[in-house]
Motif scaffolding. Structure first.
Motif, short mmCIF file in Angstrom:
data_model
loop_
_atom_site.label_atom_id
_atom_site.label_comp_id
_atom_site.label_asym_id
_atom_site.label_seq_id
_atom_site.Cartn_x
_atom_site.Cartn_y
_atom_site.Cartn_z
N LEU A 125 0.83 -1.21 0.00
CA LEU A 125 0.00 0.00 0.00
C LEU A 125 0.87 1.26 0.00
N SER A 140 -7.06 2.55 -8.22
CA SER A 140 -7.82 1.59 -7.41
C SER A 140 -6.88 0.53 -6.87
N ILE A 141 -6.98 0.29 -5.56
CA ILE A 141 -6.20 -0.75 -4.90
C ILE A 141 -7.16 -1.73 -4.24
N ASN A 143 -7.15 -5.01 -1.68
CA ASN A 143 -6.44 -5.89 -0.74
C ASN A 143 -7.24 -7.17 -0.56
N THR A 170 -7.18 -1.37 4.92
CA THR A 170 -8.01 -0.95 3.79
C THR A 170 -8.81 0.30 4.15
N VAL A 184 -9.70 2.43 -2.30
CA VAL A 184 -9.07 1.26 -1.68
C VAL A 184 -10.16 0.38 -1.07
N THR A 243 -15.51 2.74 -2.13
CA THR A 243 -14.20 2.74 -1.47
C THR A 243 -14.38 2.46 0.02
#
Length: 256
Positions: A125, A140-141, A143, A170, A184, A243
């Protein structure tokens, strides 16, 4: 058929040599992304790249131990050097869950698992966010947590603690980066038919076919590509107002 919802996007997928990571890397490539296959297993990682290229996709391999900050930093730098930018990341790499009650905790394995599953996610991250914030164009991430991040499992103290931590990371990352249009989220898979799950069940002497109905309202294990589809939606602009949340891809396990 997969629509090109990630056309020309650049995506890092950690733990992409096998299982859910491999399925995610292949699906993202099919959806038009340029994929960085990141893993400690070089042989299997390069096989994933070859499969993507054979299917007409674009990918390259980066060897990385995500528990080491300098290696994670180098992974992101290699991505930008190769493709010019970063748009999406799926932080999927994880170790096999521990297998002992808490009073028999293996300190060495606790440290190894936490180093990858929790610290490694935090480091991923960190360096992904640095790059995305530098670009200033959002991103955009995703996890990868687990149902163990919401419901405890016996004999998995380290894994349960780490996956709870991934959910917390997150939320913090989403809170801190929303104003930068960086989303995220996390995906919490249930019992997915991967080498990791099979190995864990074998180690405990559990018959997978008999055990599946206990973990799934659909009476079966999930498939890696079903988790990849959840990550694909979160990676795409189709989830542009989402998110700080978690998709539970667990066949109803956490609902009962």
């Amino acid at each position: 058929m997969t629509f090109p919802v990630l056309q020309d996007k650049v995506a890092i997928v950690t733990g992409a040599a096998m299982g859910m990571g491999e399925a995610t890397a292949k699906l993202f490539a099919e959806a038009g992304a340029k994929v960085v296959v990141a893993d400690f297993n070089e042989e299997k990682g390069r096989e994933t790249v070859q499969a993507i290229e054979a299917a007409g996709g674009t990918a390259f391999f980066v060897k990385v131990d995500i528990s080491k900050g300098d290696q994670v930093k180098a992974m992101v730098e290699a991505t930008v050097e190769k493709y010019g930018r970063l748009d999406v990341a799926v932080n999927n790499a994880a170790l096999t869950p521990d297998n002992a009650p808490l009073h028999e905790l293996d300190e060495e394995y606790w440290d190894r698992l936490m180093g990858v599953d929790l610290k490694g996610t935090a480091l991923s991250l960190k360096y992904e966010l640095i790059q995305l914030r530098k670009q200033g164009t959002g991103g955009s991430i995703i996890n990868i947590s687990s149902v163990s991040g919401f419901r405890p499992q016996p004999n998995n103290a380290a894994y349960v603690a780490a996956k709870h931590g991934v959910v917390g990371l997150t939320k913090v990352a989403a809170l801190e980066n929303g104003a930068e249009n960086i989303r995220v989220n996390s995906v919490a898979p249930g019992a997915i038919d991967t080498p990791m799950l099979r190995g864990a069940l074998e180690a405990t002497g559990i018959d997978p076919e008999e055990f599946a109905p206990q973990l799934s309202l659909l009476n079966r294990f999930g498939q890696a590509d079903e988790i990849a589809q959840a990550s694909l939606w979160l990676a795409s602009d189709q989830s542009s107002y989402v998110t700080g949340t978690t998709i539970h891809a667990d066949a109803g396990y956490t609902s009962r």
